[in-house]
Every structure is written in C-alpha cells, then in structure tokens.
Motif scaffolding. Structure first.
Motif, PDB file in Angstrom:
ATOM      1  N   ARG A   1      -2.410  48.026  51.481  1.00 19.23           N
ATOM      2  CA  ARG A   1      -2.445  47.988  50.005  1.00 19.23           C
ATOM      3  C   ARG A   1      -3.365  49.093  49.465  1.00 19.23           C
ATOM      4  N   LYS A   2      -4.493  49.277  50.124  1.00 16.35           N
ATOM      5  CA  LYS A   2      -5.418  50.349  49.699  1.00 16.35           C
ATOM      6  C   LYS A   2      -4.733  51.709  49.831  1.00 16.35           C
ATOM      7  N   LYS A   3      -3.936  51.863  50.917  1.00 18.04           N
ATOM      8  CA  LYS A   3      -3.240  53.145  51.123  1.00 18.04           C
ATOM      9  C   LYS A   3      -2.211  53.382  50.016  1.00 18.04           C
ATOM     10  N   MET A   4      -1.515  52.311  49.589  1.00 17.19           N
ATOM     11  CA  MET A   4      -0.516  52.464  48.520  1.00 17.19           C
ATOM     12  C   MET A   4      -1.190  52.882  47.218  1.00 17.19           C
ATOM     13  N   LEU A   5      -2.353  52.293  46.947  1.00 17.27           N
ATOM     14  CA  LEU A   5      -3.085  52.657  45.723  1.00 17.27           C
ATOM     15  C   LEU A   5      -3.604  54.094  45.819  1.00 17.27           C
ATOM     16  N   ALA A   6      -4.034  54.474  47.041  1.00 13.61           N
ATOM     17  CA  ALA A   6      -4.546  55.839  47.232  1.00 13.61           C
ATOM     18  C   ALA A   6      -3.420  56.857  47.072  1.00 13.61           C
TER      19      ALA A   6
ATOM     20  N   MET B   1      14.178  47.223  54.475  1.00 20.20           N
ATOM     21  CA  MET B   1      15.324  46.562  53.836  1.00 20.20           C
ATOM     22  C   MET B   1      16.040  47.495  52.867  1.00 20.20           C
ATOM     23  N   TYR B   2      15.269  48.464  52.309  1.00 20.19           N
ATOM     24  CA  TYR B   2      15.813  49.317  51.252  1.00 20.19           C
ATOM     25  C   TYR B   2      16.214  50.699  51.781  1.00 20.19           C
ATOM     26  N   THR B   3      16.942  50.686  52.903  1.00 22.42           N
ATOM     27  CA  THR B   3      17.504  51.924  53.439  1.00 22.42           C
ATOM     28  C   THR B   3      19.023  51.790  53.383  1.00 22.42           C
TER      29      THR B   3
ATOM     30  N   PRO C   1       7.116  44.845  38.541  1.00 19.85           N
ATOM     31  CA  PRO C   1       7.640  44.330  39.809  1.00 19.85           C
ATOM     32  C   PRO C   1       9.162  44.285  39.727  1.00 19.85           C
ATOM     33  N   LEU C   2       9.819  44.609  40.831  1.00 19.50           N
ATOM     34  CA  LEU C   2      11.287  44.548  40.853  1.00 19.50           C
ATOM     35  C   LEU C   2      11.738  43.094  40.722  1.00 19.50           C
ATOM     36  N   TYR C   3      12.564  42.816  39.746  1.00 14.67           N
ATOM     37  CA  TYR C   3      13.157  41.489  39.557  1.00 14.67           C
ATOM     38  C   TYR C   3      14.670  41.652  39.688  1.00 14.67           C
ATOM     39  N   TRP C   4      15.237  41.027  40.686  1.00 15.90           N
ATOM     40  CA  TRP C   4      16.694  41.075  40.882  1.00 15.90           C
ATOM     41  C   TRP C   4      17.244  42.493  40.787  1.00 15.90           C
ATOM     42  N   PHE C   5      16.626  43.368  41.582  1.00 14.70           N
ATOM     43  CA  PHE C   5      17.059  44.780  41.648  1.00 14.70           C
ATOM     44  C   PHE C   5      16.947  45.457  40.278  1.00 14.70           C
ATOM     45  N   SER C   6      16.098  44.960  39.423  1.00 12.65           N
ATOM     46  CA  SER C   6      16.023  45.527  38.079  1.00 12.65           C
ATOM     47  C   SER C   6      14.617  45.312  37.511  1.00 12.65           C
TER      48      SER C   6
ATOM     49  N   PHE D   1      -1.144  43.294  41.898  1.00 14.55           N
ATOM     50  CA  PHE D   1      -1.049  44.652  42.433  1.00 14.55           C
ATOM     51  C   PHE D   1      -0.526  45.596  41.350  1.00 14.55           C
ATOM     52  N   ASN D   2       0.422  45.117  40.553  1.00 13.76           N
ATOM     53  CA  ASN D   2       0.897  45.925  39.417  1.00 13.76           C
ATOM     54  C   ASN D   2      -0.243  46.247  38.457  1.00 13.76           C
ATOM     55  N   GLY D   3      -1.105  45.243  38.239  1.00  8.54           N
ATOM     56  CA  GLY D   3      -2.264  45.452  37.376  1.00  8.54           C
ATOM     57  C   GLY D   3      -3.165  46.547  37.931  1.00  8.54           C
ATOM     58  N   SER D   4      -3.340  46.549  39.252  1.00  8.33           N
ATOM     59  CA  SER D   4      -4.189  47.577  39.884  1.00  8.33           C
ATOM     60  C   SER D   4      -3.544  48.960  39.785  1.00  8.33           C
ATOM     61  N   LEU D   5      -2.226  49.018  39.960  1.00 13.86           N
ATOM     62  CA  LEU D   5      -1.525  50.315  39.848  1.00 13.86           C
ATOM     63  C   LEU D   5      -1.654  50.853  38.418  1.00 13.86           C
TER      64      LEU D   5
ATOM     65  N   LEU E   1       7.134  50.944  40.610  1.00 12.50           N
ATOM     66  CA  LEU E   1       7.489  49.543  40.800  1.00 12.50           C
ATOM     67  C   LEU E   1       7.042  49.020  42.162  1.00 12.50           C
ATOM     68  N   THR E   2       6.937  47.715  42.224  1.00 10.82           N
ATOM     69  CA  THR E   2       6.614  47.042  43.479  1.00 10.82           C
ATOM     70  C   THR E   2       7.822  46.200  43.877  1.00 10.82           C
ATOM     71  N   THR E   3       7.912  45.925  45.164  1.00  7.94           N
ATOM     72  CA  THR E   3       9.019  45.081  45.639  1.00  7.94           C
ATOM     73  C   THR E   3       8.466  43.877  46.405  1.00  7.94           C
ATOM     74  N   GLY E   4       9.353  42.920  46.641  1.00  8.97           N
ATOM     75  CA  GLY E   4       9.021  41.829  47.540  1.00  8.97           C
ATOM     76  C   GLY E   4       9.426  42.223  48.956  1.00  8.97           C
ATOM     77  N   GLY E   5      10.576  42.863  49.066  1.00  2.00           N
ATOM     78  CA  GLY E   5      11.121  43.264  50.374  1.00  2.00           C
ATOM     79  C   GLY E   5      10.444  44.521  50.905  1.00  2.00           C
ATOM     80  N   PRO E   6      10.341  44.621  52.243  1.00  2.00           N
ATOM     81  CA  PRO E   6       9.726  45.805  52.843  1.00  2.00           C
ATOM     82  C   PRO E   6      10.670  47.018  52.813  1.00  2.00           C
TER      83      PRO E   6
HETATM   84  C1  LIG Z   1      12.346  36.580  39.312  1.00  2.00           C
HETATM   85  C2  LIG Z   1      11.975  37.441  40.499  1.00  2.00           C
HETATM   86  C3  LIG Z   1      12.931  38.303  41.019  1.00  2.00           C
HETATM   87  C4  LIG Z   1      12.602  39.118  42.109  1.00  2.00           C
HETATM   88  N1  LIG Z   1      13.563  39.972  42.595  1.00  2.00           N
HETATM   89  C5  LIG Z   1      13.256  40.799  43.630  1.00  2.00           C
HETATM   90  C6  LIG Z   1      14.231  41.723  44.152  1.00  2.00           C
HETATM   91  O1  LIG Z   1      15.357  41.824  43.686  1.00  2.00           O
HETATM   92  N2  LIG Z   1      13.875  42.483  45.209  1.00  2.00           N
HETATM   93  C7  LIG Z   1      12.621  42.426  45.773  1.00  2.00           C
HETATM   94  O2  LIG Z   1      12.351  43.169  46.712  1.00  2.00           O
HETATM   95  N3  LIG Z   1      11.684  41.573  45.292  1.00  2.00           N
HETATM   96  C8  LIG Z   1      11.969  40.771  44.242  1.00  2.00           C
HETATM   97  N4  LIG Z   1      11.008  39.919  43.735  1.00  2.00           N
HETATM   98  C9  LIG Z   1       9.636  39.978  44.305  1.00  2.00           C
HETATM   99  C10 LIG Z   1       8.693  40.826  43.419  1.00  2.00           C
HETATM  100  O3  LIG Z   1       9.207  42.127  43.248  1.00  2.00           O
HETATM  101  C11 LIG Z   1       7.310  40.893  44.049  1.00  2.00           C
HETATM  102  O4  LIG Z   1       6.808  39.562  44.035  1.00  2.00           O
HETATM  103  C12 LIG Z   1       6.349  41.819  43.306  1.00  2.00           C
HETATM  104  O5  LIG Z   1       6.856  43.124  43.305  1.00  2.00           O
HETATM  105  C13 LIG Z   1       4.960  41.818  43.920  1.00  2.00           C
HETATM  106  O6  LIG Z   1       4.094  42.556  43.091  1.00  2.00           O
HETATM  107  P1  LIG Z   1       2.833  41.846  42.382  1.00  2.00           P
HETATM  108  O7  LIG Z   1       2.094  42.881  41.604  1.00  2.00           O
HETATM  109  O8  LIG Z   1       3.274  40.635  41.628  1.00  2.00           O
HETATM  110  O9  LIG Z   1       2.034  41.412  43.670  1.00  2.00           O
HETATM  111  P2  LIG Z   1       0.699  40.517  43.756  1.00  2.00           P
HETATM  112  O10 LIG Z   1       1.044  39.218  44.394  1.00  2.00           O
HETATM  113  O11 LIG Z   1      -0.027  40.496  42.475  1.00  2.00           O
HETATM  114  O12 LIG Z   1      -0.176  41.421  44.730  1.00  2.00           O
HETATM  115  C14 LIG Z   1      -0.059  41.387  46.127  1.00  2.00           C
HETATM  116  C15 LIG Z   1      -1.458  41.330  46.707  1.00  2.00           C
HETATM  117  O13 LIG Z   1      -2.174  42.510  46.345  1.00  2.00           O
HETATM  118  C16 LIG Z   1      -3.509  42.127  46.006  1.00  2.00           C
HETATM  119  N5  LIG Z   1      -4.155  43.177  45.191  1.00  2.00           N
HETATM  120  C17 LIG Z   1      -4.159  43.332  43.846  1.00  2.00           C
HETATM  121  N6  LIG Z   1      -4.911  44.377  43.507  1.00  2.00           N
HETATM  122  C18 LIG Z   1      -5.390  44.899  44.665  1.00  2.00           C
HETATM  123  C19 LIG Z   1      -6.244  46.015  44.956  1.00  2.00           C
HETATM  124  N7  LIG Z   1      -6.771  46.779  43.990  1.00  2.00           N
HETATM  125  N8  LIG Z   1      -6.497  46.283  46.246  1.00  2.00           N
HETATM  126  C20 LIG Z   1      -5.978  45.529  47.247  1.00  2.00           C
HETATM  127  N9  LIG Z   1      -5.190  44.450  47.026  1.00  2.00           N
HETATM  128  C21 LIG Z   1      -4.914  44.159  45.750  1.00  2.00           C
HETATM  129  C22 LIG Z   1      -3.320  40.800  45.287  1.00  2.00           C
HETATM  130  O14 LIG Z   1      -4.526  40.069  45.233  1.00  2.00           O
HETATM  131  C23 LIG Z   1      -2.286  40.141  46.191  1.00  2.00           C
HETATM  132  O15 LIG Z   1      -2.895  39.519  47.276  1.00  2.00           O
HETATM  133  C24 LIG Z   1      11.308  39.076  42.679  1.00  2.00           C
HETATM  134  C25 LIG Z   1      10.356  38.196  42.144  1.00  2.00           C
HETATM  135  C26 LIG Z   1      10.679  37.388  41.077  1.00  2.00           C
HETATM  136  C27 LIG Z   1       9.644  36.434  40.522  1.00  2.00           C
END
Ligand SMILES: Cc1cc2nc3c(=O)[nH]c(=O)nc-3n(C[C@H](O)[C@H](O)[C@H](O)COP(=O)(O)OP(=O)(O)OC[C@H]3O[C@@H](n4cnc5c(N)ncnc54)[C@H](O)[C@@H]3O)c2cc1C
Length: 231
Positions: free
Chosen positions: A201-206, A155-157, A103-108, A18-22, A147-152
């Motif tokens: 995801r499409k909406k976020m890219l849009a 969680m970040y309010t 992508p956010l890694y450990w809040f950084s 997703f980062n690559g797409s952004l 940046l992208t996050t793992g958490g929704p």
């Molecule tokens: C070491 C580590 C620490 C972390 N710490 C945190 C933290 O502190 N807080 C937190 O919230 N998260 C944390 N995370 C989670 C991390 O932030 C997320 O895994 C990351 O942000 C997801 O982004 P991505 O680009 O890797 O997603 P991806 O997995 O690459 O993308 C998600 C989905 O989007 C799809 N996609 C890609 N391009 C497109 C497109 N053009 N259209 C539609 N779909 C598409 C992909 O195929 C995939 O299915 C951590 C992860 C790691 C490994």
C-alpha cells in the motif's frame, strides 16, 4: 506547475480510506507545486446524483412531456440550472486538470460520481451536437481517472477472469471524458488495497506521489478504440 488549476472530484465515504489517502497525496503534492487545488468531496457535500426536474429552476420549455436532456440544455442556455450544477460547472471551467478519485463499483464509478457526470457535463456546457469528442467544449483540459479496485491486477488482464482493465475504461474515458473534449491522461489504478500488505500500500501511494511530481509533462493517451481493445 505553479499557476495551474486542478479539480479533484472525490467519491469515497471515509476520509481514512485508501481513496482518502490517494486524494490527500494529490492535494499535498499539487499544492506544493503552486497549483490551486479544489476538491469536490461528493459524499461530504451530500451531492445529489439524481437527474430530475429539480435541476431546472423556473418554467420548463416543454412541460407536456418531460425530457431531461432537452430541458437541461435549454436551462443551461437560459442560465436557469440549479445552483449545485452551476457551482460544479464553474469548477470544471476553471480547471486545467480534473482528477477523478474513486473506488471501482461494478466496473464503473460509484453512483454519486455517475450522478455528477450525468448532471454537470450537460449539453451546452460540455458538448453540443455537433461539438463532441475532439470538438467537445472541454477541449484544452486534461482528465485523469485515479481508481482503486477490489480485484488484484492479475484479474484485470486480457486473459484474466475480469478482462483487461482497459475494457471498463472505455465508457468513462472515451464515452464520457473524451466525448466532452478532455484529453485523457493514463489512468492511475491502485489494485486491491484491501488485500495488499502495508508495504504494498505504501508503494502504491509512493508511485502516485512520484507520478504527480511530473504530471504536467505527461502526454495524453490516444483515446481511440485500439488503445482499449488492441487491433
Ligand atoms: C458496490 C460495490 C461494487 C464494487 N465493484 C467492484 C468491481 O466491479 N470490481 C472490483 O475490482 N472491485 C469492486 N468493488 C470493490 C471496491 O472497488 C474496493 O472495495 C475499493 O476499491 C477499495 O478501496 P478503498 O479506498 O475503499 O479501500 P480501504 O478499505 O479504505 O483501504 C484498504 C486499506 O488501506 C488502508 N489505508 C488507508 N490509507 C492508508 C495509508 N495512507 N497507508 C497505508 N494503508 C492505508 C486502510 O486502512 C485499509 O486497511 C466494489 C465494491 C462495492 C462496495
């Protein structure tokens, strides 16, 4: 805006992420506007994140006890920093806007991007003492964290389990970018792309696309404590 120069410092291992797409969207939209877009793809470049003695070519100023900050400051002035740092500094120097995509890694930021900040934004180039915050040497430039996050988002309010997302932006936007003189544009946060639906995801890219269309009209945030922590 035609003629503007943009540097995208991109930290993701996988082009199809997703980062690559952004990142791709930013390159497309900004190039279409007539901007010159340069991408530092840190993993693809094998960027060295460690701040070490190897960053100084030639003799050290104080070889008895090694101090990284002192030595890179001297090396910057003597033009004896290693070439990968110099290359990145040139890109920053030329840019009107620097976008950090990660992508956010450990809040950084991921370590590779932290290493870019540690090594590229050195004393003498990005700031001096005095010569920081509004007097930082990169004043006149804009910076934006995308940046992208793992958490929704919930969680970040302020009352959410992770706290307001603005809290983790303080060290990056204020302690690093503003310290070096950048004016900071509002962050672009794409929450939880992994658990989002395809439509979301499409909406976020849009929304990123739409924002980039008028990015040059944006006013920077007031990068002071109240913006982050309220009153
Ligand atoms: C070491 C580590 C620490 C972390 N710490 C945190 C933290 O502190 N807080 C937190 O919230 N998260 C944390 N995370 C989670 C991390 O932030 C997320 O895994 C990351 O942000 C997801 O982004 P991505 O680009 O890797 O997603 P991806 O997995 O690459 O993308 C998600 C989905 O989007 C799809 N996609 C890609 N391009 C497109 C497109 N053009 N259209 C539609 N779909 C598409 C992909 O195929 C995939 O299915 C951590 C992860 C790691 C490994």
């Amino acid at each position: 805006m035609a003629g503007k120069k943009v540097l995208i410092v991109y930290a993701h291992q996988e082009p199809q992420s997703f980062n690559g797409s952004l990142k791709k969207v930013a390159v497309e939209i900004l190039s279409k506007q007539g901007c010159t877009v340069t991408v530092s793809d840190l993993y693809a470049m094998g960027f060295e994140p460690r701040a070490t003695r190897n960053d100084i070519t030639g003799a050290l100023s104080h070889p008895e006890v090694f101090s990284y900050g002192v030595e890179v400051y001297e090396a910057y002035k003597k033009r004896s920093l290693t070439s990968d740092i110099v290359d990145e500094q040139k890109k920053v120097q030329e840019a009107d806007l620097v976008i950090f995509q990660f992508p956010l890694y450990w809040f950084s930021v991921p370590a590779i991007l932290k290493g870019w900040m540690d090594r590229v934004l050195c004393q003498g180039f990005a700031f001096d003492l005095p010569g920081f915050y509004d007097a930082g040497f990169l004043k006149g430039k804009l910076a934006l964290l995308s940046l992208t996050t793992g958490g929704p988002a919930e969680m970040y309010t302020r009352t959410g389990v992770s706290g307001d997302f603005k809290y983790f932006l303080w060290p990056l936007q204020h302690g690093t970018l503003h310290f070096c003189g950048f004016k900071v544009l509002a962050p672009q946060i794409s929450f939880a792309p992994e658990t989002a639906s395809e439509d979301e995801r499409k909406k976020m890219l849009a929304s990123w696309t739409q924002r980039l269309e008028s990015i040059w009209k944006e006013v920077p945030i007031p990068c002071t404590a109240p913006w982050y922590f309220g009153q």
